[in-house]
Design a protein around this motif. Sequence first.
Motif, short mmCIF file in Angstrom:
data_model
loop_
_atom_site.label_atom_id
_atom_site.label_comp_id
_atom_site.label_asym_id
_atom_site.label_seq_id
_atom_site.Cartn_x
_atom_site.Cartn_y
_atom_site.Cartn_z
N VAL A 1 4.24 8.33 -11.14
CA VAL A 1 4.81 7.24 -11.93
C VAL A 1 3.72 6.34 -12.48
N GLY A 2 2.58 6.28 -11.82
CA GLY A 2 1.54 5.35 -12.22
C GLY A 2 1.57 4.14 -11.30
N GLY A 3 0.40 3.68 -10.95
CA GLY A 3 0.32 2.59 -9.99
C GLY A 3 0.46 1.22 -10.61
N GLY A 4 0.90 0.29 -9.81
CA GLY A 4 0.98 -1.10 -10.24
C GLY A 4 0.14 -2.00 -9.37
N LEU A 5 -0.61 -1.37 -8.44
CA LEU A 5 -1.41 -2.16 -7.52
C LEU A 5 -2.86 -1.69 -7.54
N ASP A 6 -3.78 -2.59 -7.30
CA ASP A 6 -5.19 -2.29 -7.19
C ASP A 6 -5.50 -2.12 -5.70
N ALA B 1 0.83 -1.21 0.00
CA ALA B 1 0.00 0.00 0.00
C ALA B 1 0.87 1.25 0.00
N ILE B 2 1.89 1.28 0.83
CA ILE B 2 2.80 2.43 0.88
C ILE B 2 3.49 2.62 -0.46
N SER B 3 3.93 1.53 -1.08
CA SER B 3 4.61 1.66 -2.38
C SER B 3 3.67 2.22 -3.43
N GLU B 4 2.40 1.84 -3.39
CA GLU B 4 1.44 2.33 -4.37
C GLU B 4 1.17 3.82 -4.17
N PHE B 5 0.98 4.23 -2.92
CA PHE B 5 0.76 5.66 -2.66
C PHE B 5 1.99 6.48 -3.07
N ALA B 6 3.18 5.95 -2.81
CA ALA B 6 4.40 6.66 -3.18
C ALA B 6 4.52 6.81 -4.69
N MET B 7 4.21 5.75 -5.43
CA MET B 7 4.29 5.83 -6.89
C MET B 7 3.27 6.81 -7.44
N ARG B 8 2.09 6.82 -6.87
CA ARG B 8 1.07 7.77 -7.34
C ARG B 8 1.47 9.20 -7.01
N LEU C 1 7.47 -5.73 -9.74
CA LEU C 1 7.02 -4.81 -8.69
C LEU C 1 7.06 -5.49 -7.33
N GLU C 2 6.54 -6.71 -7.26
CA GLU C 2 6.52 -7.44 -6.01
C GLU C 2 7.93 -7.62 -5.45
#
Length: 291
Positions: free
Chosen positions: A123-128, A112-119, A256-257
């Motif tokens: 950069v665009g998200g890689g997680l739902d 979750a933290i990685s997704e918020f950071a990318m957004r 990503l994982e």
Amino acid sequence: MTFETTAELEDRGRAVPQLAAFFGLTFAITWGLGALLIFAKPQLEAALGPMGPINHHWLYYVAVCAPTISAVMLSLAFGGWGGVKALALRFVRPMRPIWVLIAVLTWPAAFAISEFAMRALGVGGGLDLHALGVGAPVLAFTTLALVSDPGGLGEEAGWRGFALPRLLMLCRPLTAAILLGLIWGIWHLPAFFVSDLSQSQFAFGWFLLGTAAQTVVMTWIFVNANGNVLVAGVIPHLMINLLFDAGVFRGDVIRLESIVMTLVAAGLVAIFSPSLRGWRRETSPPIVAIT
């Protein structure tokens, strides 16, 4: 300078052949069955009847559960029923309850933290995130996904229950984690050649990096949760599989994982050193004499 007792030296001496036997038997079962499923499926079907999807066949479950099968067989061979009991007791060793929360939440929080950071970086998200926050819990609590997944109980009695305590007798936690993680990743190799399995879609190099990083995190929990295999092995293993099954990952899943896992593992090493020791009040040793 520290001095080892005679019992500790004897345990270290027994650890090497026991590890060799465990890894040898585990690979023989999984890779042997994997070779049959990959190269001799028509012959197997002639003998056993139509197999259908490989991941629904009993031979698949034997191959996946090889670490636990090997751990139980070798615990019995080396230590009798007392050895099997000692292996089982590793799942219920007393530890501080906070480590249960850490085992459950580490991977969901990290992704979750990685997704918020990318957004935030555009950069665009890689997680739902909906799948992470809603889909995964619903899948966990309304289906049999957790108990039907052979990865946790099928593997963890072997990797974290049998192998890791013995590796920790021979080397530092970080070294033990990396060695076990690489072996664990290589053990999966036959799955990359079976189109029915999800690993066939992954790049093996990224997968191997991910298993090594994941094992560092699991070893960190292990050495701080008094060697409890349920908390350090089964729960984190099931959590990462649950996120995958819930459709949390999109795009290049394995890269990503693996990157997120590696960043978490590196952060733990930077904070806690190669000893991976967490809260200093946790003083009980993570392993006991092997039998």
